[in-house]
Design a protein around this motif. Structure first.
Motif, PDB file in Angstrom:
ATOM      1  N   TYR A   1      47.525  43.194  37.578  1.00 27.18           N
ATOM      2  CA  TYR A   1      46.073  43.109  37.761  1.00 27.18           C
ATOM      3  C   TYR A   1      45.414  43.315  36.409  1.00 27.18           C
ATOM      4  CZ  TYR A   1      41.490  43.700  39.915  1.00 27.18           C
ATOM      5  OH  TYR A   1      40.182  43.544  40.280  1.00 27.18           O
ATOM      6  N   ASN A   2      44.513  42.413  36.028  1.00 26.76           N
ATOM      7  CA  ASN A   2      43.885  42.522  34.715  1.00 26.76           C
ATOM      8  C   ASN A   2      42.373  42.659  34.806  1.00 26.76           C
ATOM      9  OD1 ASN A   2      43.242  39.929  35.429  1.00 26.76           O
ATOM     10  ND2 ASN A   2      44.521  38.951  33.896  1.00 26.76           N
ATOM     11  N   GLY A   3      41.879  43.202  35.898  1.00 25.64           N
ATOM     12  CA  GLY A   3      40.449  43.434  36.054  1.00 25.64           C
ATOM     13  C   GLY A   3      40.048  44.784  35.482  1.00 25.64           C
TER      14      GLY A   3
ATOM     15  N   PHE B   1      43.566  36.792  46.627  1.00 27.37           N
ATOM     16  CA  PHE B   1      44.472  36.875  45.475  1.00 27.37           C
ATOM     17  C   PHE B   1      45.635  35.911  45.637  1.00 27.37           C
ATOM     18  CE2 PHE B   1      42.560  41.104  45.183  1.00 27.37           C
ATOM     19  CZ  PHE B   1      42.330  41.200  43.831  1.00 27.37           C
TER      20      PHE B   1
ATOM     21  N   TRP C   1      37.224  42.565  41.628  1.00 27.72           N
ATOM     22  CA  TRP C   1      37.260  41.280  40.939  1.00 27.72           C
ATOM     23  C   TRP C   1      38.540  40.534  41.288  1.00 27.72           C
ATOM     24  CZ3 TRP C   1      40.433  39.604  36.769  1.00 27.72           C
ATOM     25  CH2 TRP C   1      40.008  38.426  36.163  1.00 27.72           C
TER      26      TRP C   1
ATOM     27  N   ASP D   1      37.619  48.385  39.466  1.00 26.86           N
ATOM     28  CA  ASP D   1      38.086  47.440  40.480  1.00 26.86           C
ATOM     29  C   ASP D   1      39.545  47.693  40.853  1.00 26.86           C
ATOM     30  OD1 ASP D   1      35.612  46.211  40.457  1.00 26.86           O
ATOM     31  OD2 ASP D   1      36.208  44.728  38.964  1.00 26.86           O
TER      32      ASP D   1
ATOM     33  N   GLN E   1      41.278  37.657  40.440  1.00 27.46           N
ATOM     34  CA  GLN E   1      41.801  37.004  39.243  1.00 27.46           C
ATOM     35  C   GLN E   1      42.569  35.751  39.613  1.00 27.46           C
ATOM     36  OE1 GLN E   1      44.279  40.118  37.698  1.00 27.46           O
ATOM     37  NE2 GLN E   1      46.103  39.287  38.633  1.00 27.46           N
ATOM     38  N   ASP E   2      42.766  34.892  38.629  1.00 23.58           N
ATOM     39  CA  ASP E   2      43.477  33.642  38.863  1.00 23.58           C
ATOM     40  C   ASP E   2      44.994  33.815  38.792  1.00 23.58           C
ATOM     41  OD1 ASP E   2      41.069  32.319  39.130  1.00 23.58           O
ATOM     42  OD2 ASP E   2      40.951  31.831  36.995  1.00 23.58           O
ATOM     43  N   ASP E   3      45.459  34.699  37.915  1.00 22.33           N
ATOM     44  CA  ASP E   3      46.889  34.938  37.783  1.00 22.33           C
ATOM     45  C   ASP E   3      47.424  35.662  39.017  1.00 22.33           C
ATOM     46  OD1 ASP E   3      46.685  33.871  35.255  1.00 22.33           O
ATOM     47  OD2 ASP E   3      46.475  35.824  34.278  1.00 22.33           O
TER      48      ASP E   3
END
Length: 109
Positions: free
Chosen positions: A54-56, A102, A30, A60, A32-34
């Motif tokens: 990473y916050n997925g 990313f 996945w 992932d 992420q935007d951040d």
């Protein structure tokens, strides 16, 4: 006569495979935007590159760590929601992550 000519004479029907570049394939994780944070530390006197932020999903996150280690041909692991890569590979890791889609932020030096 070089080695390629000798091989062509021995195996006239064989067509050599095209060489593969170190291209980044489509991501299996996945995006992420951040931005991910890429930093360098020395732990117990040995250099390590750490990717944090990473916050997925856990699956992932592990896939991303595995892809990085495979791309760089180095060891590493996951600890405290950070990917730890053995050695100073900040530039290569940042290129890999940017090619994967990313946003990356370099922390320190």
């Amino acid at each position: 006569m070089d080695l390629e000519d000798q091989l062509r004479q021995l195996f006239p029907d064989h067509e050599p495979e095209k060489e593969q570049d170190n291209k980044v394939s489509s991501p299996d994780f996945w995006l992420q935007d951040d931005p991910l944070l890429c930093k360098y530390e020395k732990r117990k006197g040995k250099p390590q590159t750490i990717i944090a932020g990473y916050n997925g999903a856990d699956k992932d996150f592990k896939a991303l760590a595995k892809a990085l280690k495979k791309y760089l041909h180095v060891g590493g692991g996951i600890k405290n929601e950070e990917i730890i890569i053995q050695g100073d590979y900040r530039d290569q890791i940042m290129d890999f992550l940017q090619k994967s889609g990313f946003a990356v932020k370099r922390v320190g030096g």
